[in-house]
Scaffold this active site. Sequence first.
Site, PDB file in Angstrom:
ATOM      1  N   CYS A 157       4.814  25.098  17.108  1.00 16.24           N
ATOM      2  CA  CYS A 157       3.402  24.730  17.084  1.00 16.24           C
ATOM      3  C   CYS A 157       3.066  23.854  18.282  1.00 16.24           C
ATOM      4  CB  CYS A 157       3.064  24.057  15.753  1.00 16.24           C
ATOM      5  SG  CYS A 157       1.301  23.912  15.465  1.00 16.24           S
ATOM      6  N   HIS A 195       5.280  27.538  11.289  1.00 15.83           N
ATOM      7  CA  HIS A 195       6.214  26.430  11.039  1.00 15.83           C
ATOM      8  C   HIS A 195       7.403  26.851  10.164  1.00 15.83           C
ATOM      9  CE1 HIS A 195       3.850  22.978  12.583  1.00 15.83           C
ATOM     10  NE2 HIS A 195       2.805  23.742  12.303  1.00 15.83           N
ATOM     11  N   GLU A 208      10.032  25.137   9.593  1.00 14.38           N
ATOM     12  CA  GLU A 208      10.566  23.969   8.869  1.00 14.38           C
ATOM     13  C   GLU A 208       9.766  23.675   7.598  1.00 14.38           C
ATOM     14  OE1 GLU A 208       8.650  23.833  11.440  1.00 14.38           O
ATOM     15  OE2 GLU A 208       7.227  22.192  11.195  1.00 14.38           O
TER      16      GLU A 208
END
Lengths: 768, 258
Positions: free
Chosen positions: B99, B224, B226
């Site tokens: 990002c 994302h 994560e």
Amino acid sequence: MRARELYPGVYEIDILHATDDELMEISESMGLALSMEEMRRLKDFFASLGRNPTDVEIHAIAQGWSEHCSYKSSKKVLRKYIFGIPSKHALIVMQDDAGVVEFDENHAYVFKIESHNHPSAVEPYGGAATGVGGIIRDILNMGAKPIALVDPLFFAPPDYPYEKLNPGIKHPRYLLNGVVAGIRDYGNRVGIPTVAGMTYFHEGFVNNILVNAGCLGIVRKDKIVRSRVDKPSLLLVMVGGRTGRDGIHGVNFASRILGEKSEEERQAVQLGNPILKEPLIHVILEANEMGIIKGMKDLGGGGLGSVVGEMCYSGGVTAEIYLDKVPLKEEGMAPWEIWVSESQERMLLAMEEKDLDRLREICEKWDVEMSMIGKTKEGENLELYWHGKKVLDLPLKFVTAGVEYERPYKIKKVEKMQELPVEPNYREIFLRLLSSFNIGSKEWIIRQYDHEVQGRTVIKPLQGVIGYESHGDAAIIKPLYDSWKGIAITTVANPQLGEIDPYKAALYTVDEAVRNLVSVGARPHSFSDCLNFGNPEKEEIMGEFVESCRGLGEAARFLGIPYVSGNVSFYNEAFGKNIPPTAVLMAVGIIDDIRYAVTSDFKEEGNPIYLVGETKEEMGGSEYYRLIGAKSTTVPEVDLEELRKRSEELLKAMKKGVIRACHDISQGGLAIAAAEMCLGGNIGAELDLAPLGFMRADFKLFSESATRWLCEVQRGKEKEFESIVKARKIGVVSGNTLRVRDDSRWLFNVHLNIMRERWRAALRDYVG
Amino acid sequence: MWGEIMKVAVLQIEGTNCEEESYAAFKHFNQDVEYVHLNLVKRGKKRLEDYDILFIPGGFSAGDYVRAGSIFAARLKAIAWKELKKFVEDENKRIIGVCNGFQILIELGLLPGVDGISEVPEAALMVNDSNRFECRWVYLRKERDTSFSKEVPELIALPVAHAEGKFFTTSKILEEIEENRQVVFRYVSPSGGKAEYPWNPNGSLNDIAALVNSYGNVMGIMPHPERAFHWYQHPDWTRKKREVGDGYYIFKSLLHHK
């Protein structure tokens, strides 16, 4: 006003010889917002000292006595109804900047909701942003890591005619867009997910919008920091942003009625800076981990003045402060300005001298400024110094303890009535409800807030098939990496009921908070209340406040759910109009194992649908009656015992895994609840209302009676579900339309795509 | 089966805010991961060359007030440009930017990196076509196996949360990117077909969601991973069973050496 310069920038104000008229002129011209009675009290006090005050002293006192800081109108009522609900798990209640509640053996959660109404009405973007910033600091200064934000918002309808606006009042569409952008840009940048909230439209908010912001954090119990200091000789260290002229007299401003000239008070609106806040959060948490913070408070409303005052007063010490040590944004600020400035992103830490270097090291890593500005000491008097000269010397108690009123109030008598409209075209009215401002999709708002950051949001604000999600009842956060335990969060308010009957509305609001939490499988645990009302100097407004508090207190006490923090916002009045009484709850529930959480979207073709709770002919305050313009004062009644029983049953059934989807029935009634479940699951349903008994079909569909849910039960588990939960089977998940009949009579049959289109169109033309 | 334990630096400045989830993902695989504030590199307390993987997490570094990622990139360039170039030229080292991290890698000229490293940015992550920040889940199709994607299934779901994510560049560079097969993930519809909005959430050219440089050791990705490490972070877990989150596979690929 007679004044004499004592030192450069410091004046002695002659109040000892001031007449009543001159006293009021002093209050007015210095921007104190104090009443005649309060000015007289001030004069008497200085007469007893035999001297005139400095301007610093007058400003300090005005700040301490403001409604915002002192809760002078509300305290007595709060004490009677809201405070003191017994709870085993509440650790710090209504004492510090936020409530602290046990989460598990080693952890506590910390939360609070508060208002930022006046600033947001004048400057929506900055006002809303600093509202978020302020509430984050309240959580942070308990030593907790902020992990969730919520934001209930109240505006006039976005199609409100321009020509009807009062002078100086901004259009709701402008305000809505500004507020959402402010929350988005602050919350997203600071890296805390915005997981819940509500956006409510009602003409009563045209002059005074409401922007409430809540935050929740998690902390290890042994790392909780108090908002007080009880030891002398501790250093007071300011960390974070510099002090400027932004936000001067914010609290005085917030304790006054808005008017045509409020625009000129933009200076009272603080400027937030999330990119100062973000490293500040790291600094505070790292310092706290080292155990070097002995007391901490954030600088919000009232600035340094109220922070030093409250922090020391509650701990039984006092302080001396060197105002010239405070880092400034601009030169030439007067000492009184430094004392009352509400500039953002500042924290005051109490610590021992030996730990100062350790703090400095952390601050350097994060490029955050710090400055030692004073120390605590024993004694009665607070002392302020300005380049070595004493500019304030007053008993701390007099400045901080403030005043308290028992305001007279009048309780409005509600005459029960209910018009009976002609039967509607069901398909048409259903679609109109679906696309009404209060029911229609809030996706445009919700998606602008990052609700995923930190990776803890395990039940999202939008629920269902990816790309087709609908509104959920509550979000769930999983705060700890190695535990399945979760925290459910929701916000609730019912101004449309409040304006009819504030007491019953308050009961209903507690009922709805409980409904929302139970819907996702969480046990209601604690509340924070943000009470938004009009001008308390008016007896009927004070009556609304008293009735609301009575309802909130009664319901929560019955259920054993404590209010652990809260905020009162009065004077939401302008041009002689007051807002509808709006008691907002931020409600928190605990789910022992998030793997048992339930969402609102229908899951599977063929599963039966059950209605939990009793539907009654209570149309007062309903979206349906508002939409068709019918009148009713018959608002929903709440049976708290029923609420308790149904909640327990549902939680038990969820633990057994037999409930696949659950949604509370609120605005728009059963029909809208069913529609939202269809939309989220991208699947239809067939309902038969005959089991609801003998009642008009429109009442069955659109009544907003309390304590009701719709449940999708796993096929084959009907017996088990029925043995646990008192409920009626009313339909089945199937097809791609929502089809509703009342026994043999079909009421409507609408395709999912049409429902979705109408639901999403509600705000489309007014936003972006 | 696993390579040796890797040293991972999760880089941060003020406004970086997905570092915890990223850290946790590496920690889950027992890697030697630490937070490295750029100020520590600047003061010589940490050196980039001591790490095997640089992870630049999401967030709003320095507020993104100039342009997303540009301040972080400028600071990194000022502090350690030489070290960074050396890092990229070592084929055993890898950089991943998520990002805001992707935006930073583009600002640095490390991506698209059709000819290695460029001194000026050759592409941009522009303001979304919707002209606003959007937080939503998207589907991604894996375009090729790289050391960032070899464990990843063909079709995965990950969340995006950005205002500036529309990949944009000249048609010449776009062509080269495709020729070099630098696209790692593309936005697709739920069934794996061509993505229209909102499935392509920002209007990215060629539905590009993630890229590697021509060396194959620097990846930028808008969604994302994560935030989708565990099954319970997926939005539809109450509807659909998973063993792990789809982002898990990207971290697994990163660590599965050779």
